[in-house]
Design a protein around this motif. Structure first.
Motif, mmCIF file in Angstrom:
data_model
loop_
_atom_site.group_PDB
_atom_site.id
_atom_site.type_symbol
_atom_site.label_atom_id
_atom_site.label_comp_id
_atom_site.label_asym_id
_atom_site.label_seq_id
_atom_site.Cartn_x
_atom_site.Cartn_y
_atom_site.Cartn_z
ATOM 1 N N ASN A 250 1.582 6.931 4.848
ATOM 2 C CA ASN A 250 1.322 6.594 3.446
ATOM 3 C C ASN A 250 2.476 5.865 2.780
ATOM 4 O O ASN A 250 2.298 5.229 1.737
ATOM 5 N N HIS A 251 3.670 5.961 3.364
ATOM 6 C CA HIS A 251 4.843 5.304 2.782
ATOM 7 C C HIS A 251 5.061 3.901 3.338
ATOM 8 O O HIS A 251 6.007 3.216 2.953
ATOM 9 N N ALA B 80 4.813 11.816 2.726
ATOM 10 C CA ALA B 80 3.920 10.666 2.937
ATOM 11 C C ALA B 80 3.418 10.563 4.378
ATOM 12 O O ALA B 80 2.721 9.611 4.720
ATOM 13 N N THR C 280 0.061 -1.431 7.043
ATOM 14 C CA THR C 280 -0.053 -0.886 8.395
ATOM 15 C C THR C 280 -0.543 -1.925 9.396
ATOM 16 O O THR C 280 -0.283 -1.799 10.600
ATOM 17 N N ASN D 237 0.813 -1.214 0.000
ATOM 18 C CA ASN D 237 0.000 0.000 0.000
ATOM 19 C C ASN D 237 0.847 1.266 0.000
ATOM 20 O O ASN D 237 0.313 2.365 0.083
ATOM 21 N N SER D 238 2.160 1.122 -0.082
ATOM 22 C CA SER D 238 3.063 2.263 0.019
ATOM 23 C C SER D 238 2.897 3.235 -1.140
ATOM 24 O O SER D 238 2.811 2.831 -2.306
ATOM 25 N N SER D 239 2.898 4.521 -0.821
ATOM 26 C CA SER D 239 2.830 5.543 -1.873
ATOM 27 C C SER D 239 4.106 5.562 -2.714
ATOM 28 O O SER D 239 4.112 6.139 -3.803
#
Length: 423
Positions: free
Chosen positions: A73-74, A69, A78, A34-36
């Motif tokens: 977001n990075h 991020a 999570t 899910n990392s930006s």
């Protein structure tokens, strides 16, 4: 003393094969998470990586991207995160490093390796002096000390008199701290007739700041210890990325967990071994925040890839010279604060506390170096110091000589540079 002989003494050919496999796994992890950050690798697949040389085709990662991020977001997944830490900077958006349980276990492993490299094992009593909190140092040393089964004294930061009392009363054999803190320990010890030679202390593992060989010599002489330079940063997994060993021939970086490159900080082109530049790190075992080609801004060079006298086979880099954003420019001359320190601490009558003040007066840059003198500082020593600084910089500095204890002692990292010039 080697903690993990299988990995720490692995032949370079096998290390590189392992790095290639883990690099592909790291890229796959990022792309499927899910990392930006995964959008950076849209056009690249793990099977495109045929050799470690292909790493240079991948884009760099920067601290600014991690800040953008914020908060998570990075992060890859999570739901796997068990803890976070942040970088020790005090300004701007915090850089968050989130860790899975596997990340914590790997962290304990590499710090345990560092303890063994410093000659510290389960028979030792380890006093941990960095703070326990969002800054990673305290917990990193704790996990590593726990891994080797040592007696842990989790002091945290500050309370210098109590630190000294516990060193004596609990027969501490090893301390861990930021590099500037032993200067405060020595100062308070002198003020209170505390004699390090009457303790069991023998090892100091120091990091988080750039510190010179001259400062190392002072600490070793006055505290009667062997010092070891440990490196690491929150973004790449915390303290323990590498350490120098008894051979003192460079800092080992644990290559089964990291790939280290040196690049020109201006062109970003890779540099050959022996050439000084910016350290770039790729993580190979991180789950929460895997990073590919992270620009650390630390200045160093690869010293050797040959087997060290200590028996370890992982590459060695020189002690960190400074950071690209630490470089000062005065009257057209570029230099690092560490180069000033190397000159200052050659004089026994100058204390270890100093400040470099930069000002612009009538359109011209001026540099004032504030020094604390000890007994015996003479006009002759001042003249020799002024000439040595002129030889380094090519222009004269203003020396402001003050009594001991004039410069404010601040908790945490020491403030060496005060830049008053208009930005």
């Amino acid at each position: 003393m080697i903690f993990n002989e299988h990995f720490e003494t692995m032949p370079q050919e096998e290390i590189q094969k392992l790095q290639l496999d883990r690099l592909k796994q790291t890229l796959s992890l990022i792309k499927n998470s899910n990392s930006s950050l995964k959008s950076k690798y849209d056009s690249i697949e793990p099977y495109d990586i045929k050799s470690l040389d292909d790493l240079k085709k991948l884009p760099f990662t920067t601290k600014e991207e991690l800040r953008e991020a914020y908060p998570l977001n990075h992060i890859t997944y999570t739901d796997k995160i068990v803890r976070i830490h942040t970088s020790s900077g005090t300004t701007g958006t915090p850089v968050i490093n989130a860790m899975s349980q596997t990340d914590v276990e790997n962290w304990a492993e590499i710090v345990a390796r560092c303890f063994y490299a410093a000659g510290v094992d389960k028979k030792d009593r380890i006093q941990i002096m960095p703070s326990f909190g969002l800054f990673n140092g305290g917990f990193g040393f704790h996990f590593g000390a726990q891994k080797i089964g040592a007696f842990i004294i989790p002091m945290g930061a500050g309370r210098t008199l109590l630190q000294l009392k516990f060193i004596k009363d609990f027969q501490t054999t090893a301390i861990c701290s930021i590099a500037s803190y032993p200067q405060r320990l020595i100062e308070v010890a002198n003020q209170n007739n505390f004699d390090f030679s009457k303790t069991n202390l023998r090892v100091a593992i120091l990091g988080a700041e750039t510190w010179s060989d001259e400062l190392r010599a002072r600490i070793e002489s006055q505290m009667r210890v062997k010092t070891f330079d440990i490196i690491g940063m929150t973004e790449t997994g915390g303290v323990g990325m590498g350490i120098d060993c008894e051979a003192k021939s460079g800092i080992h970086i644990w290559e089964d967990h990291y790939i280290a490159e040196i690049v020109d900080p201006n062109t970003l082109n890779p540099l050959d071994d022996g050439k000084e530049g910016e350290l770039v790190i790729t993580t190979l075992t991180r789950e929460g925040l895997p990073l590919i080609r992270y620009r650390t801004k630390d200045i160093t060079k690869i010293v050797s890839r040959d087997k060290c006298d200590c028996g370890r086979t992982h590459l060695r880099v020189s002690r960190l010279k400074g950071r690209t954003d630490d470089m000062l420019k005065v009257k057209g001359v570029n230099f690092y604060p560490s180069q000033i320190e190397q000159i200052l601490l050659q004089y026994e009558t100058i204390g270890p506390y100093y400040q470099i003040v930069l000002e612009n007066t009538k359109g011209k840059d001026e540099i004032t170096i504030i020094l604390e003198k000890t007994n015996g500082f003479s006009s002759e020593a001042r003249n020799r110091l002024e000439n040595a600084l002129y030889d380094l910089l090519g222009f004269h500095c203003i020396l402001q000589i003050v009594p001991e204890n004039t410069i404010q002692r601040m908790p945490g990292k020491m403030v060496r540079v005060i830049d008053k010039r208009q930005k």
